[in-house]
Structures are given as structure tokens and as C-alpha cells.
Write a protein that holds these residues in place. Structure first.
Motif, mmCIF file in Angstrom:
data_model
loop_
_atom_site.group_PDB
_atom_site.id
_atom_site.type_symbol
_atom_site.label_atom_id
_atom_site.label_comp_id
_atom_site.label_asym_id
_atom_site.label_seq_id
_atom_site.Cartn_x
_atom_site.Cartn_y
_atom_site.Cartn_z
ATOM 1 N N ILE A 1 47.294 44.435 45.710
ATOM 2 C CA ILE A 1 46.175 44.729 44.806
ATOM 3 C C ILE A 1 46.664 44.659 43.358
ATOM 4 N N ARG A 2 47.820 45.230 43.085
ATOM 5 C CA ARG A 2 48.387 45.217 41.740
ATOM 6 C C ARG A 2 48.647 43.781 41.281
ATOM 7 N N ASN A 3 49.170 42.942 42.173
ATOM 8 C CA ASN A 3 49.428 41.542 41.829
ATOM 9 C C ASN A 3 48.130 40.823 41.456
ATOM 10 N N GLU A 4 47.065 41.113 42.196
ATOM 11 C CA GLU A 4 45.770 40.477 41.901
ATOM 12 C C GLU A 4 45.228 40.968 40.563
ATOM 13 N N ILE A 5 45.365 42.252 40.293
ATOM 14 C CA ILE A 5 44.926 42.797 39.003
ATOM 15 C C ILE A 5 45.746 42.173 37.870
ATOM 16 N N ASP A 6 47.055 42.067 38.059
ATOM 17 C CA ASP A 6 47.907 41.440 37.041
ATOM 18 C C ASP A 6 47.490 39.991 36.802
ATOM 19 N N ARG A 7 47.140 39.283 37.869
ATOM 20 C CA ARG A 7 46.688 37.890 37.741
ATOM 21 C C ARG A 7 45.377 37.833 36.939
ATOM 22 N N LEU A 8 44.460 38.763 37.207
ATOM 23 C CA LEU A 8 43.205 38.827 36.437
ATOM 24 C C LEU A 8 43.484 39.098 34.965
ATOM 25 N N LEU A 9 44.357 40.050 34.708
ATOM 26 C CA LEU A 9 44.693 40.391 33.320
ATOM 27 C C LEU A 9 45.327 39.207 32.607
ATOM 28 N N LYS A 10 46.218 38.513 33.292
ATOM 29 C CA LYS A 10 46.869 37.351 32.690
ATOM 30 C C LYS A 10 45.845 36.254 32.381
ATOM 31 N N ASP A 11 44.930 35.997 33.337
ATOM 32 C CA ASP A 11 43.873 34.993 33.122
ATOM 33 C C ASP A 11 43.005 35.377 31.932
ATOM 34 N N GLU A 12 42.671 36.659 31.847
ATOM 35 C CA GLU A 12 41.811 37.116 30.755
ATOM 36 C C GLU A 12 42.532 37.049 29.411
ATOM 37 N N GLU A 13 43.802 37.413 29.398
ATOM 38 C CA GLU A 13 44.571 37.313 28.154
ATOM 39 C C GLU A 13 44.634 35.870 27.677
ATOM 40 N N THR A 14 44.812 34.960 28.605
ATOM 41 C CA THR A 14 44.884 33.547 28.262
ATOM 42 C C THR A 14 43.556 33.054 27.691
ATOM 43 N N SER A 15 42.460 33.478 28.301
ATOM 44 C CA SER A 15 41.150 33.013 27.835
ATOM 45 C C SER A 15 40.649 33.740 26.595
ATOM 46 N N TYR A 55 35.687 43.404 46.585
ATOM 47 C CA TYR A 55 35.407 42.377 47.597
ATOM 48 C C TYR A 55 36.719 41.736 48.056
ATOM 49 N N GLY A 56 37.619 41.505 47.098
ATOM 50 C CA GLY A 56 38.880 40.850 47.395
ATOM 51 C C GLY A 56 39.789 41.656 48.303
ATOM 52 N N ILE A 57 39.719 42.977 48.244
ATOM 53 C CA ILE A 57 40.546 43.804 49.120
ATOM 54 C C ILE A 57 40.299 43.425 50.576
ATOM 55 N N VAL A 58 39.040 43.189 50.919
ATOM 56 C CA VAL A 58 38.713 42.792 52.292
ATOM 57 C C VAL A 58 38.880 41.289 52.468
ATOM 58 N N TYR A 59 38.254 40.513 51.605
ATOM 59 C CA TYR A 59 38.215 39.064 51.787
ATOM 60 C C TYR A 59 39.585 38.410 51.619
ATOM 61 N N LEU A 60 40.316 38.807 50.601
ATOM 62 C CA LEU A 60 41.638 38.226 50.354
ATOM 63 C C LEU A 60 42.740 38.950 51.125
ATOM 64 N N GLN A 61 42.334 39.945 51.900
ATOM 65 C CA GLN A 61 43.245 40.749 52.721
ATOM 66 C C GLN A 61 44.366 41.357 51.884
ATOM 67 N N LEU A 62 43.952 42.002 50.802
ATOM 68 C CA LEU A 62 44.905 42.720 49.952
ATOM 69 C C LEU A 62 45.164 44.061 50.635
ATOM 70 N N ASP A 63 46.177 44.087 51.482
ATOM 71 C CA ASP A 63 46.344 45.222 52.388
ATOM 72 C C ASP A 63 47.354 46.274 51.944
ATOM 73 N N ASP A 64 47.901 46.126 50.740
ATOM 74 C CA ASP A 64 48.747 47.190 50.215
ATOM 75 C C ASP A 64 48.593 47.242 48.699
ATOM 76 N N LEU A 65 49.122 48.313 48.117
ATOM 77 C CA LEU A 65 48.956 48.512 46.680
ATOM 78 C C LEU A 65 49.617 47.406 45.860
ATOM 79 N N ARG A 66 50.740 46.902 46.338
ATOM 80 C CA ARG A 66 51.428 45.841 45.607
ATOM 81 C C ARG A 66 50.566 44.575 45.545
#
Length: 160
Positions: free
Chosen positions: A139-153, A126-137
Motif C-alpha cells: 500500500i505504501r509503495n502504491e501511495i509513493d507511486r501516486l505521490l511521485k506521479d503527482e509531483e511530476t505533473s 479500490y486498489g487494495i482489493v483489485y491490485l491485491q495490495l495485501d500488506d502495508l508495504r
């Protein structure tokens, strides 16, 4: 309530149950053919007009919202009941706002936050369209942010 089997006009209510979203389920029996069936009632409260990016306005469409979330959750282990619950929560939030018009951005933010809790892959889709994640970098940054949030929690445990 018209019987779905014989089209009879009368039925009697055998059982009624309520859920936390205001939905009422009634188990009924037709007084003509004696078949049993269930009806579902939900209140139709006013929802605001949605202001699109281009400034146009349209009625809130629950089915359109449901369709978009289902597409993001396609082939993911997300129960249909969880998707329905998310759509119900968004619709209820819009009704509680009590405003005549709401930006589509508000709804998008509610969806993206709900999907983040529901399923990370659906969130990224959903975020690829809604957050306008328009390149691989991006998308990768968003995935890294998710991983960091999950590691923290989760106390530094990776579960994605």
C-alpha cells in the motif's frame, strides 16, 4: 408515457435535451391531470458477457459496477454525477468494443484508471482489493507511486 400522478396514458413533450452519452431528458405534461414530470431515456445497447477470474460468465451489471465505485468513494468529496459519468464511460467503452465477451480484468482496469483521475483515496481503497495490495508495504509503495506521479505533473508540489 404513463403519468406518475394519475396513471393517464397520454402526455405531451414540452422540452427535450440530450447529453454526450446519448441520454435524452424530456419534460412532459399529462393531458389528463396537467401535472408535469421528467423522463430520462438512454439507449440499451448490447454489453458483453463478463468472464470472471474463475472462468464463469455473467451479464454486465451496471448497478453492481456503480455500487462498487460508490463504496470506494464513500465519505469522499466525489460528486454522484462524477461516479455516474465514470460508470457511463465504462459501459460505453464496453459497448464500443463490439465483443461478445470481455475479461473482468478489462473492467477493473477501466475502474482503477478512472478512480485514479477522480480521487486518490478512492483509488487506494479500490486498489487494495483489485491490485491485491495485501500488506502495508505494498500500500505504501502504491501511495509513493501516486505521490511521485503527482509531483511530476504538478512541478514538484505535493497536494495529497
Amino acid at each position: 408515457m404513463r403519468c406518475p400522478y394519475c396513471q393517464g396514458e397520454d402526455s405531451k413533450v414540452l422540452d427535450t435535451s440530450h447529453d454526450n452519452r446519448g441520454i435524452v431528458r424530456r419534460r412532459r405534461e399529462c393531458t389528463t391531470c396537467h401535472q408535469r414530470f421528467t423522463t430520462v431515456e438512454r439507449p440499451l445497447l448490447a454489453t458483453p458477457l463478463i468472464i470472471k477470474k474463475d472462468g464463469s460468465r455473467e451479464e454486465f451489471d451496471r448497478e453492481k459496477l456503480l455500487r462498487g465505485i460508490r463504496i470506494a468513494c464513500a465519505k469522499r468529496p466525489v460528486p454522484a454525477s462524477a461516479i455516474e459519468r465514470l460508470v457511463g464511460e465504462i459501459e460505453s467503452s464496453l459497448q464500443r468494443m463490439g465483443r461478445a465477451e470481455v475479461s473482468s480484468r478489462v473492467i477493473g482496469d477501466m475502474v482503477i484508471n478512472g478512480l485514479k483521475e477522480l480521487d486518490h483515496i478512492a483509488y487506494i481503497r479500490y486498489g487494495i482489493v483489485y491490485l491485491q495490495l495485501d500488506d502495508l508495504r505494498a500500500i505504501r509503495n502504491e501511495i509513493d507511486r501516486l505521490l511521485k506521479d503527482e509531483e511530476t505533473s504538478n512541478g514538484n508540489k505535493r497536494t495529497i
